[in-house]
Design a protein around this motif. Structure first.
Motif, PDB file in Angstrom:
ATOM      1  N   ALA A  36       0.844  -1.191   0.000  1.00 51.32           N
ATOM      2  CA  ALA A  36       0.000   0.000   0.000  1.00 51.32           C
ATOM      3  C   ALA A  36       0.876   1.235   0.000  1.00 51.32           C
ATOM      4  CB  ALA A  36      -0.923   0.000   1.219  1.00 51.32           C
ATOM      5  N   ALA A  37       0.279   2.353  -0.442  1.00 48.00           N
ATOM      6  CA  ALA A  37       0.990   3.627  -0.467  1.00 48.00           C
ATOM      7  C   ALA A  37       0.091   4.722   0.081  1.00 48.00           C
ATOM      8  CB  ALA A  37       1.427   3.966  -1.889  1.00 48.00           C
ATOM      9  N   PHE A  38       0.708   5.707   0.711  1.00 47.48           N
ATOM     10  CA  PHE A  38      -0.017   6.824   1.298  1.00 47.48           C
ATOM     11  C   PHE A  38       0.555   8.129   0.769  1.00 47.48           C
ATOM     12  CE2 PHE A  38      -0.383  10.115   4.615  1.00 47.48           C
ATOM     13  CZ  PHE A  38      -1.771  10.167   4.747  1.00 47.48           C
ATOM     14  N   LEU A  39      -0.301   8.976   0.232  1.00 51.71           N
ATOM     15  CA  LEU A  39       0.116  10.270  -0.304  1.00 51.71           C
ATOM     16  C   LEU A  39       0.227  11.263   0.843  1.00 51.71           C
ATOM     17  CD1 LEU A  39       0.703  11.903  -2.902  1.00 51.71           C
ATOM     18  CD2 LEU A  39      -1.708  12.541  -2.906  1.00 51.71           C
ATOM     19  N   PHE A  40       1.464  11.594   1.222  1.00 54.26           N
ATOM     20  CA  PHE A  40       1.695  12.499   2.342  1.00 54.26           C
ATOM     21  C   PHE A  40       1.325  13.927   1.961  1.00 54.26           C
ATOM     22  CE2 PHE A  40       4.365  15.021   5.212  1.00 54.26           C
ATOM     23  CZ  PHE A  40       3.998  14.462   6.423  1.00 54.26           C
ATOM     24  N   ASN A  41       1.794  14.358   0.799  1.00 54.11           N
ATOM     25  CA  ASN A  41       1.349  15.612   0.182  1.00 54.11           C
ATOM     26  C   ASN A  41       1.565  15.471  -1.318  1.00 54.11           C
ATOM     27  OD1 ASN A  41       4.068  16.388  -0.480  1.00 54.11           O
ATOM     28  ND2 ASN A  41       4.322  17.204   1.583  1.00 54.11           N
ATOM     29  N   LYS A  42       1.328  16.513  -2.085  1.00 62.04           N
ATOM     30  CA  LYS A  42       1.364  16.371  -3.544  1.00 62.04           C
ATOM     31  C   LYS A  42       2.731  15.982  -4.087  1.00 62.04           C
ATOM     32  CE  LYS A  42       2.179  21.263  -4.637  1.00 62.04           C
ATOM     33  NZ  LYS A  42       3.389  21.064  -5.451  1.00 62.04           N
ATOM     34  N   ASP A  43       3.796  16.156  -3.308  1.00 66.41           N
ATOM     35  CA  ASP A  43       5.144  15.831  -3.769  1.00 66.41           C
ATOM     36  C   ASP A  43       5.821  14.737  -2.962  1.00 66.41           C
ATOM     37  OD1 ASP A  43       5.267  17.717  -5.891  1.00 66.41           O
ATOM     38  OD2 ASP A  43       5.641  19.325  -4.460  1.00 66.41           O
ATOM     39  N   MET A  44       5.122  14.127  -1.995  1.00 59.19           N
ATOM     40  CA  MET A  44       5.729  13.111  -1.153  1.00 59.19           C
ATOM     41  C   MET A  44       4.797  11.923  -0.966  1.00 59.19           C
ATOM     42  SD  MET A  44       7.632  15.253   1.863  1.00 59.19           S
ATOM     43  CE  MET A  44       8.788  16.593   1.481  1.00 59.19           C
ATOM     44  N   GLN A  45       5.370  10.722  -1.012  1.00 58.67           N
ATOM     45  CA  GLN A  45       4.616   9.491  -0.809  1.00 58.67           C
ATOM     46  C   GLN A  45       5.422   8.529   0.052  1.00 58.67           C
ATOM     47  OE1 GLN A  45       3.428   7.080  -4.386  1.00 58.67           O
ATOM     48  NE2 GLN A  45       4.636   5.537  -3.311  1.00 58.67           N
ATOM     49  N   ILE A  46       4.744   7.809   0.942  1.00 58.00           N
ATOM     50  CA  ILE A  46       5.378   6.747   1.707  1.00 58.00           C
ATOM     51  C   ILE A  46       4.660   5.432   1.363  1.00 58.00           C
ATOM     52  CG2 ILE A  46       6.206   8.194   3.583  1.00 58.00           C
ATOM     53  CD1 ILE A  46       3.777   7.389   5.212  1.00 58.00           C
ATOM     54  N   ASP A  47       5.369   4.299   1.498  1.00 58.95           N
ATOM     55  CA  ASP A  47       4.780   3.039   1.080  1.00 58.95           C
ATOM     56  C   ASP A  47       5.339   1.882   1.897  1.00 58.95           C
ATOM     57  OD1 ASP A  47       7.131   1.681  -0.402  1.00 58.95           O
ATOM     58  OD2 ASP A  47       7.052   3.638  -1.377  1.00 58.95           O
ATOM     59  N   ALA A  48       4.686   0.755   1.792  1.00 54.30           N
ATOM     60  CA  ALA A  48       5.140  -0.488   2.434  1.00 54.30           C
ATOM     61  C   ALA A  48       4.698  -1.660   1.569  1.00 54.30           C
ATOM     62  CB  ALA A  48       4.563  -0.620   3.840  1.00 54.30           C
ATOM     63  N   SER A  49       5.510  -2.722   1.546  1.00 53.83           N
ATOM     64  CA  SER A  49       5.180  -3.886   0.724  1.00 53.83           C
ATOM     65  C   SER A  49       5.853  -5.132   1.277  1.00 53.83           C
ATOM     66  CB  SER A  49       5.614  -3.669  -0.729  1.00 53.83           C
ATOM     67  OG  SER A  49       7.024  -3.553  -0.813  1.00 53.83           O
ATOM     68  N   ILE A  50       5.352  -6.288   0.820  1.00 53.32           N
ATOM     69  CA  ILE A  50       5.923  -7.575   1.182  1.00 53.32           C
ATOM     70  C   ILE A  50       5.868  -8.479  -0.034  1.00 53.32           C
ATOM     71  CG2 ILE A  50       3.708  -8.479   2.013  1.00 53.32           C
ATOM     72  CD1 ILE A  50       5.337  -9.999   4.172  1.00 53.32           C
ATOM     73  N   GLY A  51       6.883  -9.356  -0.180  1.00 53.46           N
ATOM     74  CA  GLY A  51       6.936 -10.222  -1.345  1.00 53.46           C
ATOM     75  C   GLY A  51       7.453 -11.611  -1.008  1.00 53.46           C
ATOM     76  N   LYS A  52       7.027 -12.599  -1.820  1.00 53.54           N
ATOM     77  CA  LYS A  52       7.437 -13.997  -1.627  1.00 53.54           C
ATOM     78  C   LYS A  52       7.505 -14.681  -2.986  1.00 53.54           C
ATOM     79  CE  LYS A  52       7.871 -18.061   0.507  1.00 53.54           C
ATOM     80  NZ  LYS A  52       8.164 -18.833  -0.731  1.00 53.54           N
ATOM     81  N   ASN A  53       8.576 -15.474  -3.202  1.00 55.81           N
ATOM     82  CA  ASN A  53       8.669 -16.202  -4.465  1.00 55.81           C
ATOM     83  C   ASN A  53       7.944 -17.539  -4.367  1.00 55.81           C
ATOM     84  OD1 ASN A  53      10.516 -17.543  -2.824  1.00 55.81           O
ATOM     85  ND2 ASN A  53      11.879 -18.019  -4.537  1.00 55.81           N
ATOM     86  N   ILE A  54       7.912 -18.296  -5.485  1.00 51.36           N
ATOM     87  CA  ILE A  54       7.103 -19.510  -5.541  1.00 51.36           C
ATOM     88  C   ILE A  54       7.927 -20.794  -5.438  1.00 51.36           C
ATOM     89  CG2 ILE A  54       5.318 -18.370  -6.894  1.00 51.36           C
ATOM     90  CD1 ILE A  54       6.464 -19.698  -9.380  1.00 51.36           C
ATOM     91  N   LYS A  55       9.242 -20.690  -5.316  1.00 52.09           N
ATOM     92  CA  LYS A  55      10.083 -21.880  -5.257  1.00 52.09           C
ATOM     93  C   LYS A  55      10.940 -21.853  -4.001  1.00 52.09           C
ATOM     94  CE  LYS A  55      13.521 -21.828  -8.287  1.00 52.09           C
ATOM     95  NZ  LYS A  55      14.254 -21.716  -9.564  1.00 52.09           N
ATOM     96  N   ASP A  56      11.651 -22.960  -3.745  1.00 50.36           N
ATOM     97  CA  ASP A  56      12.491 -23.016  -2.547  1.00 50.36           C
ATOM     98  C   ASP A  56      13.965 -23.240  -2.879  1.00 50.36           C
ATOM     99  OD1 ASP A  56      12.461 -25.607  -3.381  1.00 50.36           O
ATOM    100  OD2 ASP A  56      11.526 -26.430  -1.559  1.00 50.36           O
ATOM    101  N   THR A  57      14.338 -22.933  -4.136  1.00 51.43           N
ATOM    102  CA  THR A  57      15.754 -23.051  -4.529  1.00 51.43           C
ATOM    103  C   THR A  57      16.230 -21.754  -5.193  1.00 51.43           C
ATOM    104  OG1 THR A  57      15.013 -24.085  -6.597  1.00 51.43           O
ATOM    105  CG2 THR A  57      15.651 -25.547  -4.807  1.00 51.43           C
ATOM    106  N   PRO A  58      16.339 -20.665  -4.478  1.00 53.32           N
ATOM    107  CA  PRO A  58      16.112 -20.534  -3.039  1.00 53.32           C
ATOM    108  C   PRO A  58      14.697 -20.038  -2.719  1.00 53.32           C
ATOM    109  CG  PRO A  58      17.159 -18.569  -3.851  1.00 53.32           C
ATOM    110  CD  PRO A  58      16.985 -19.475  -5.044  1.00 53.32           C
ATOM    111  N   ASN A  59      14.359 -20.083  -1.442  1.00 45.80           N
ATOM    112  CA  ASN A  59      13.133 -19.501  -0.914  1.00 45.80           C
ATOM    113  C   ASN A  59      13.435 -18.053  -0.535  1.00 45.80           C
ATOM    114  OD1 ASN A  59      10.594 -19.139   0.310  1.00 45.80           O
ATOM    115  ND2 ASN A  59      11.421 -19.779   2.301  1.00 45.80           N
ATOM    116  N   LEU A  60      12.675 -17.099  -1.112  1.00 48.83           N
ATOM    117  CA  LEU A  60      12.948 -15.685  -0.903  1.00 48.83           C
ATOM    118  C   LEU A  60      11.753 -14.988  -0.259  1.00 48.83           C
ATOM    119  CD1 LEU A  60      14.507 -14.833  -4.406  1.00 48.83           C
ATOM    120  CD2 LEU A  60      15.747 -15.276  -2.277  1.00 48.83           C
ATOM    121  N   ILE A  61      12.014 -14.204   0.762  1.00 46.72           N
ATOM    122  CA  ILE A  61      10.990 -13.389   1.414  1.00 46.72           C
ATOM    123  C   ILE A  61      11.576 -11.997   1.624  1.00 46.72           C
ATOM    124  CG2 ILE A  61       9.552 -13.069   3.462  1.00 46.72           C
ATOM    125  CD1 ILE A  61       9.634 -16.048   3.915  1.00 46.72           C
TER     126      ILE A  61
END
Length: 321
Positions: free
Chosen positions: A249-274
């Motif tokens: 998700a992202a939050f518009l702090f003002n017209k020229d600034m944005q803050i965000d957060a995210s999480i990701g995960k791959n689909i295999k275990d060679t390697p397993n990535l988080i």
């Protein structure tokens, strides 16, 4: 993205990005996803997009683990034309690599990429939909035009001046110092809240590390401040093939600034990535001058009737005088 999104790929605000110029009232950042939107930041605009992520890598077959931090920093600069944008992307990772026999600290520039993007086609340029004052249904009917994407092309070069411990290829395979990347970008706006960005790239062309990659990012604007996204990224190469799913998700702090957060995960275990992290985007727009472009004034018949009306009005005025 992700576009007139005030937040990297934000559907709601993105609606305004399909105007006649690239510049928008709110910042349009590519964060927190990994895709690149079709539209540029606007001529003379300088935009910085940064993030810090915790990354965890666990390879079951090779029996190793790596945990650490990944820093991201992108600079986007609109130059010469509204449609043109120059982009520098840098990733720096520092982690601890552990196996059954030893442990070591690693750090290096994971990615250094410099390139340029140009908007080829905007389906909403010089297009103005006139409301039907007699029919609510006609004004809210399904519009096929939204399936016509804005299209841009990208060309860049990967730079590798030091040994990169984060390559998935064996240590006996040396990576090229400079390798090209080419990409096609498509961006659709569905209604006023949804935006779909598609990237298809051929990366590290002509090297042992060459791969065909894609990113699909779907963004929804919840209101003028908040937006969320889901994303699927795929890699198809000789040394590494994988798929990664992200959300955030992202939050518009003002017209020229944005803050965000995210999480990701791959689909295999060679390697397993988080991975998971936060980011910040900032835009310098003080030097921007609004570019006024001529709009389509209607059909030939509309223009003819308008011209005829002016002539009749002039005749009436002359008769009165």
């Amino acid at each position: 993205m992700k576009t007139l999104p005030s937040f990297i790929k934000i559907g709601l605000i993105l609606a305004f990005q399909f105007s006649f110029a690239q510049f928008t009232d709110e910042i349009n950042s590519n964060r927190p996803g990994r895709s690149m939107m079709a539209f540029s930041v606007g001529k003379t605009i300088i935009q910085a997009e940064s993030g810090i992520n915790y990354v965890s890598e666990d390879h079951k077959a090779l029996n190793y683990k790596a945990n650490g931090l990944l820093g991201e920093f992108d600079i986007r600069w609109g130059l010469f034309f509204e449609q043109l944008e120059f982009i520098a992307e840098i990733q720096y990772q520092k982690d601890t690599y552990t196996t059954a026999n030893f442990e070591k600290d690693r750090s290096a520039l994971k990615k250094t990429l410099i390139g340029a993007k140009y908007l080829l086609y905007d389906p909403f340029k010089n297009y103005e939909e006139k409301p039907n004052v007699y029919s609510w249904k006609a004004n809210h009917r399904f519009k096929w035009r939204q399936f016509i994407p804005a299209v841009a092309v990208y060309a860049g070069a990967n730079l590798n001046f030091t040994d990169n411990p984060y390559n998935f290829a064996p240590s006996t395979v040396e990576e090229a110092v400079i390798s090209p990347k080419a990409m096609v970008i498509a961006q659709n706006q569905f209604g006023s809240r949804w935006v779909l960005v598609t990237n298809i790239a051929y990366n590290k062309i002509g090297t042992d590390f060459a791969s065909i990659d894609y990113i699909l990012t779907l963004t929804r604007g919840f209101n003028k401040r908040w937006s969320g996204f889901i994303e699927n990224q795929g890699f198809m190469g000789d040394y590494y093939s994988d798929g990664i799913v992200r959300a955030g998700a992202a939050f518009l702090f003002n017209k020229d600034m944005q803050i965000d957060a995210s999480i990701g995960k791959n689909i295999k275990d060679t390697p397993n990535l988080i991975s998971g992290g936060i980011g910040f985007s900032w835009r310098f727009s003080k030097n921007y001058q609004e570019i006024k472009m001529e709009k389509d004034n209607g059909s030939k018949m509309d223009k003819k009737m308008k011209k005829k009306g002016k002539k009749e009005a002039k005749k009436r005025k002359d008769a009165i005088d």
